[in-house]
Design a protein around this motif. Structure first.
Motif, PDB file in Angstrom:
ATOM      1  N   ASP A   1      -1.652 -13.604 -44.456  1.00 19.00           N
ATOM      2  CA  ASP A   1      -2.259 -12.480 -45.179  1.00 19.00           C
ATOM      3  C   ASP A   1      -2.024 -11.199 -44.378  1.00 19.00           C
ATOM      4  O   ASP A   1      -1.737 -11.250 -43.181  1.00 19.00           O
ATOM      5  N   PRO A   2      -2.075 -10.032 -45.014  1.00 14.48           N
ATOM      6  CA  PRO A   2      -1.678  -8.772 -44.354  1.00 14.48           C
ATOM      7  C   PRO A   2      -2.538  -8.433 -43.144  1.00 14.48           C
ATOM      8  O   PRO A   2      -2.150  -7.622 -42.309  1.00 14.48           O
ATOM      9  N   TYR A   3      -3.700  -9.035 -43.008  1.00  8.93           N
ATOM     10  CA  TYR A   3      -4.589  -8.668 -41.904  1.00  8.93           C
ATOM     11  C   TYR A   3      -4.438  -9.607 -40.698  1.00  8.93           C
ATOM     12  O   TYR A   3      -5.254  -9.623 -39.805  1.00  8.93           O
ATOM     13  N   GLY A   4      -3.397 -10.422 -40.709  1.00  6.31           N
ATOM     14  CA  GLY A   4      -3.154 -11.295 -39.562  1.00  6.31           C
ATOM     15  C   GLY A   4      -3.833 -12.636 -39.680  1.00  6.31           C
ATOM     16  O   GLY A   4      -3.815 -13.445 -38.754  1.00  6.31           O
ATOM     17  N   GLY A   5      -4.424 -12.907 -40.813  1.00  6.10           N
ATOM     18  CA  GLY A   5      -5.077 -14.202 -40.985  1.00  6.10           C
ATOM     19  C   GLY A   5      -4.221 -15.129 -41.820  1.00  6.10           C
ATOM     20  O   GLY A   5      -3.004 -14.948 -41.930  1.00  6.10           O
ATOM     21  N   ILE A   6      -4.857 -16.122 -42.438  1.00  9.21           N
ATOM     22  CA  ILE A   6      -4.130 -17.085 -43.246  1.00  9.21           C
ATOM     23  C   ILE A   6      -4.521 -16.894 -44.698  1.00  9.21           C
ATOM     24  O   ILE A   6      -5.714 -16.877 -45.029  1.00  9.21           O
ATOM     25  N   GLY A   7      -3.520 -16.744 -45.547  1.00  8.62           N
ATOM     26  CA  GLY A   7      -3.772 -16.506 -46.957  1.00  8.62           C
ATOM     27  C   GLY A   7      -4.101 -17.781 -47.701  1.00  8.62           C
ATOM     28  O   GLY A   7      -4.137 -18.871 -47.127  1.00  8.62           O
ATOM     29  N   ASP A   8      -4.310 -17.646 -49.015  1.00  3.72           N
ATOM     30  CA  ASP A   8      -4.620 -18.812 -49.844  1.00  3.72           C
ATOM     31  C   ASP A   8      -3.343 -19.435 -50.383  1.00  3.72           C
ATOM     32  O   ASP A   8      -2.301 -18.799 -50.439  1.00  3.72           O
ATOM     33  N   ALA A  58       4.204 -16.999 -28.947  1.00  3.46           N
ATOM     34  CA  ALA A  58       3.162 -16.100 -28.441  1.00  3.46           C
ATOM     35  C   ALA A  58       3.264 -14.742 -29.130  1.00  3.46           C
ATOM     36  O   ALA A  58       2.256 -14.136 -29.498  1.00  3.46           O
ATOM     37  N   GLN A  59       4.501 -14.315 -29.326  1.00  6.83           N
ATOM     38  CA  GLN A  59       4.713 -13.015 -29.966  1.00  6.83           C
ATOM     39  C   GLN A  59       4.135 -13.005 -31.385  1.00  6.83           C
ATOM     40  O   GLN A  59       3.483 -12.049 -31.793  1.00  6.83           O
ATOM     41  N   TYR A  60       4.345 -14.117 -32.131  1.00  6.26           N
ATOM     42  CA  TYR A  60       3.823 -14.200 -33.491  1.00  6.26           C
ATOM     43  C   TYR A  60       2.304 -14.268 -33.492  1.00  6.26           C
ATOM     44  O   TYR A  60       1.667 -13.774 -34.418  1.00  6.26           O
ATOM     45  N   VAL A  61       1.721 -14.894 -32.486  1.00  6.06           N
ATOM     46  CA  VAL A  61       0.271 -15.022 -32.461  1.00  6.06           C
ATOM     47  C   VAL A  61      -0.381 -13.704 -32.058  1.00  6.06           C
ATOM     48  O   VAL A  61      -1.273 -13.209 -32.726  1.00  6.06           O
ATOM     49  N   TYR A  62       0.118 -13.090 -30.949  1.00  8.71           N
ATOM     50  CA  TYR A  62      -0.590 -11.939 -30.383  1.00  8.71           C
ATOM     51  C   TYR A  62      -0.106 -10.609 -30.937  1.00  8.71           C
ATOM     52  O   TYR A  62      -0.895  -9.721 -31.178  1.00  8.71           O
ATOM     53  N   THR A  63       1.201 -10.453 -31.090  1.00  7.52           N
ATOM     54  CA  THR A  63       1.745  -9.147 -31.447  1.00  7.52           C
ATOM     55  C   THR A  63       1.874  -8.983 -32.951  1.00  7.52           C
ATOM     56  O   THR A  63       1.328  -8.062 -33.527  1.00  7.52           O
ATOM     57  N   GLU A  64       2.588  -9.910 -33.584  1.00 10.76           N
ATOM     58  CA  GLU A  64       2.857  -9.714 -35.008  1.00 10.76           C
ATOM     59  C   GLU A  64       1.774 -10.308 -35.891  1.00 10.76           C
ATOM     60  O   GLU A  64       1.779 -10.078 -37.096  1.00 10.76           O
ATOM     61  N   ARG A  65       0.897 -11.077 -35.327  1.00  6.31           N
ATOM     62  CA  ARG A  65      -0.191 -11.699 -36.076  1.00  6.31           C
ATOM     63  C   ARG A  65       0.317 -12.430 -37.309  1.00  6.31           C
ATOM     64  O   ARG A  65      -0.138 -12.188 -38.424  1.00  6.31           O
ATOM     65  N   ASN A  66       1.303 -13.256 -37.133  1.00  8.93           N
ATOM     66  CA  ASN A  66       1.777 -14.082 -38.246  1.00  8.93           C
ATOM     67  C   ASN A  66       1.583 -15.553 -37.862  1.00  8.93           C
ATOM     68  O   ASN A  66       2.471 -16.199 -37.325  1.00  8.93           O
ATOM     69  N   LEU A  67       0.388 -16.057 -38.131  1.00  9.98           N
ATOM     70  CA  LEU A  67       0.055 -17.410 -37.691  1.00  9.98           C
ATOM     71  C   LEU A  67       0.920 -18.485 -38.337  1.00  9.98           C
ATOM     72  O   LEU A  67       1.322 -19.433 -37.662  1.00  9.98           O
TER      73      LEU A  67
END
Lengths: 301, 404
Positions: free
Chosen positions: A49-56, A251-260
């Protein structure tokens, strides 16, 4: 052989008791290892989701994007760096393990102590130490320049070579210990038997000693390869932007780009690669136990 | 005379211990030559020197006319059967046997043919594909022999090859080993501490003690005509006497043994009147009689009292007190024994008789060798005046049913 006799001697009741004993640790592994892993696998199929979380909902989009040329390059670099580090570690561990098992018992304790002494210092501190050793004016780099291994203006920090060096430095004890354990159990009269049958000392080493400690070698390989594949701190600190590994990307996806989901997909790939390696190791050692050497040896004369 | 395999004045020390001390041996082609001795006598060191695992401190090893002293093990045309077999655990039976031929780079067909021939010779054809861990001790033994023989060595070295097997299997393997030797005709150098093994398989035995060769000869020579008290006591069982020459009468001389009396002894050594002699008399050479037998020429006759009786099945061992001596006497049972009238019991007065040829004169005598003879465990009350040490105490070898 021991596994064989153990297996034959077991009765149903013993098996049940054994299961009962392992139940707590199995439950622990299930709750804190297996379930989280499955959750990570699952997230790879969820949208971001756009806010760095997980969408539906569910999607294959993330998995599909793994084929883009960016990822295979990183995966390839991770694999070859780890593989070469493993190979170097094994090459160094074999002579050390051999000597350790041959020297006087009194000396052995001290040399073993030297092997494990690095563990007394925090891992992170040691990697930072390497960072300064490998810097432009670092003593290790200057020593390499003085030895002629490096030209005066050639950097070593932030290159794949630096990662390789620190990987080998870090995981070498993990290779030495299982190789030594196997070498210590090795029956050295077998080398005499090989010499007696016409093998030079070199051939006796390769045809009898190495197969004799193969289990220790395989364990050592796994002990170096698996953590190398998942390394993050080492490439982060001594590797540059052009030599990042899977761990850094995750790590980059988790911390920087927030794409879990993307981080999860990469993690899943890493987990599967490691799991495949471990299964291969398990299959190999089980087969070895059951059949011993080459059953069809006479076909390969 | 040059032998096929020769040890020339070999000496070797480990630190301060002289493991091998000036040993010279000459071994004929095709014979089974045994190095026999207690542990630590240097026999294994000598074998390792022959195999090339040990460089001797001094001396040369000559094989078929060539000096092999400085050759590494892989360059010598000798192969070893190791005490613990030393089979390669990562290879199966076939590959173990094929190892030497593969190292030598022989062709596949040649290797297959030769290995199968060895599998047949050692009766292991049914187990070719088995892993070393899956076969029994006796089978491992046979694989070890096949693995060495397949290379067609000039000499096969066997280092206590049967020591790890149980008694029955040992006896069977011994017969099989003998058959294999007859078949291949290769020179065997056989190291053992077991006199029975050495006696039954060897053409020649070298008895070793403390790094030196005590005596070399055929099994019968070693047993019947021991040169030293060590050989007499280590091989089989014996009684020792020491005495002085009283009179020399042609081939025989009269020897006075203190505490026993006069006995006649065959002269085959340089002796002089009044000189001290040491005798060895095997227990089975002595006849035991309840009634006094008629005196005969060249027979010695003494009377004594039975102190201990140990029934051994095919024979019975008696310890008979005669003066200051306690003689071990062994008697074979050729008749049905459960007959009260002929049974000799503890406390019986008996007559002992032996031929003058059988009390054999020793060239060298050491009191320490009496330790090799195990005495029966007789209670001290029954034995108030034990003769002082050095009086040539006769005794018995360690027997299964030791008296209690």
């Amino acid at each position: 052989m021991s596994a064989r006799t153990g297996g034959n001697g077991r009765n149903g009741r013993g098996r049940f008791n054994e299961l009962l004993l392992t139940l707590p640790s199995l439950a622990w592994l299930g709750v804190f290892f297996l379930v989280p892993t499955l959750i990570v696998f699952a997230i790879a199929f969820r949208p971001a989701d756009p806010y760095g979380g997980i969408g539906d909902g569910w999607t294959f989009e993330t998995i599909r994007r793994m084929a883009s040329p960016n990822y295979p390059a990183i995966i390839w670099r991770t694999v070859w760096l780890s593989a070469v580090a493993t190979l170097i570690c094994l090459t160094l561990a074999v002579p050390v393990g051999y000597c350790l098992s041959r020297i006087d018992r009194r000396w052995r304790q001290w040399v073993l102590l030297l092997v494990v002494i690095p563990f007394w210092t925090n891992f992170l501190v040691r990697v930072f130490a390497w960072k300064s050793l490998l810097a432009t004016n670092g003593s290790f780099r200057l020593a390499l320049v003085w030895l002629g291994a490096l030209s005066g203006d050639q950097p070593i920090l932030f290159t794949p070579a630096a990662i390789l060096l620190v990987l080998v430095y870090t995981y070498l004890p993990f290779a030495i210990l299982p190789v030594y354990a196997a070498a210590e159990k090795f029956d050295f009269s077998l080398l005499e038997a090989a010499r007696d049958l016409g093998a030079s000392s070199g051939r006796a080493f390769f045809r009898v000693f190495l197969p004799g400690i193969s289990r220790g070698l395989a364990t050592a390989g796994i002990m170096v390869l698996v953590p190398s594949l998942g390394s993050y701190v080492i490439p982060d600190l001594v590797g540059g932007a052009t030599s990042e590994m899977l761990g850094n990307k995750i790590a980059q996806y988790v911390y920087t780009e927030r794409n879990l989901p993307r981080a999860s997909a990469l993690s899943a790939i890493l987990t599967l690669v490691v799991a495949a390696l471990l299964l291969l190791f398990l299959w190999w050692s089980l087969r070895r136990n059951r059949f011993g050497g080459d059953r069809k040896g006479e076909l390969f004369t | 005379m040059a032998g096929f395999l020769e040890f020339q004045d070999i000496s070797h020390a480990f630190g301060a211990i002289r493991a091998v001390d000036g040993v010279s041996l000459s071994i004929k082609q095709g014979e089974v030559f045994s190095l026999l001795g207690p542990s630590g006598c240097g026999k294994t060191t000598l074998l390792r020197i022959c195999a090339g695992f040990q460089r001797p401190g001094a001396g040369r090893v000559i094989l078929d006319g060539a000096d092999i002293t400085d050759l590494p093990p892989e360059k010598r045309k000798v192969n070893t059967v190791f005490q613990n077999y030393a089979l390669f655990p990562h290879l199966n039976v076939f590959d173990n046997i094929a190892f030497g031929l593969r190292i030598a780079g022989r062709s596949r067909t040649f290797i297959r043919y030769e290995v199968e021939r060895m599998l047949d010779l050692t009766d292991m054809a049914d187990h070719a594909g088995k892993r070393v861990g899956e076969i029994s001790g006796g089978q491992k033994q046979r694989v070890a022999i096949a693995r060495a023989l397949v290379n067609q060595p000039q000499v096969l070295l066997l280092d206590e090859p049967l020591a790890a097997l149980d008694l029955k299997l040992r006896q069977r393997m011994l017969v099989q080993l003998d058959a294999i030797h007859d078949e291949v005709g290769i020179t065997f150098l056989y190291v053992t501490h077991d006199q029975g093994e050495a006696m039954s398989i060897s053409d020649t035995i070298a008895v070793m003690n403390r790094g030196r060769v005590e005596q070399t000869g055929s099994p019968a020579e070693i047993y019947e005509a021991p040169r030293s008290s060590f050989v007499a006591a280590f091989i089989g069982d014996t009684n020792f006497f020491d005495g002085a020459v009283k009179r020399i009468e042609g081939d025989y001389s009269l020897v006075f043994i203190e505490g026993l009396g006069d006995v006649t002894v065959f002269n085959d050594k340089q002796i002089r009147l009044g000189g001290a002699v040491h005798l060895s008399l095997r227990p089975e050479k002595i006849d035991i009689h309840v009634e006094k037998p008629m005196p005969r020429t060249n027979r010695n006759l003494v009377q004594g009292e039975v102190e201990e009786v140990v029934y051994l099945g095919s024979s019975t061992k008696y310890w008979v007190r005669v003066g200051e001596y306690r003689l071990a006497v062994q008697r074979q049972h050729r008749r049905f024994l459960l007959d009260e009238r002929t049974t000799i019991k503890w406390g019986d007065r008996v007559w002992l008789e032996w031929h003058s040829d059988d009390g054999y004169m020793l060239e060298r005598y050491s009191e320490a060798d009496e330790e090799l003879l195990v005495l029966p465990d007789i209670e001290p009350e029954a034995e108030p005046d034990t003769p002082a040490a050095g009086a040539g105490v006769p005794g018995a070898e360690s027997v299964d049913g030791e008296a209690s």
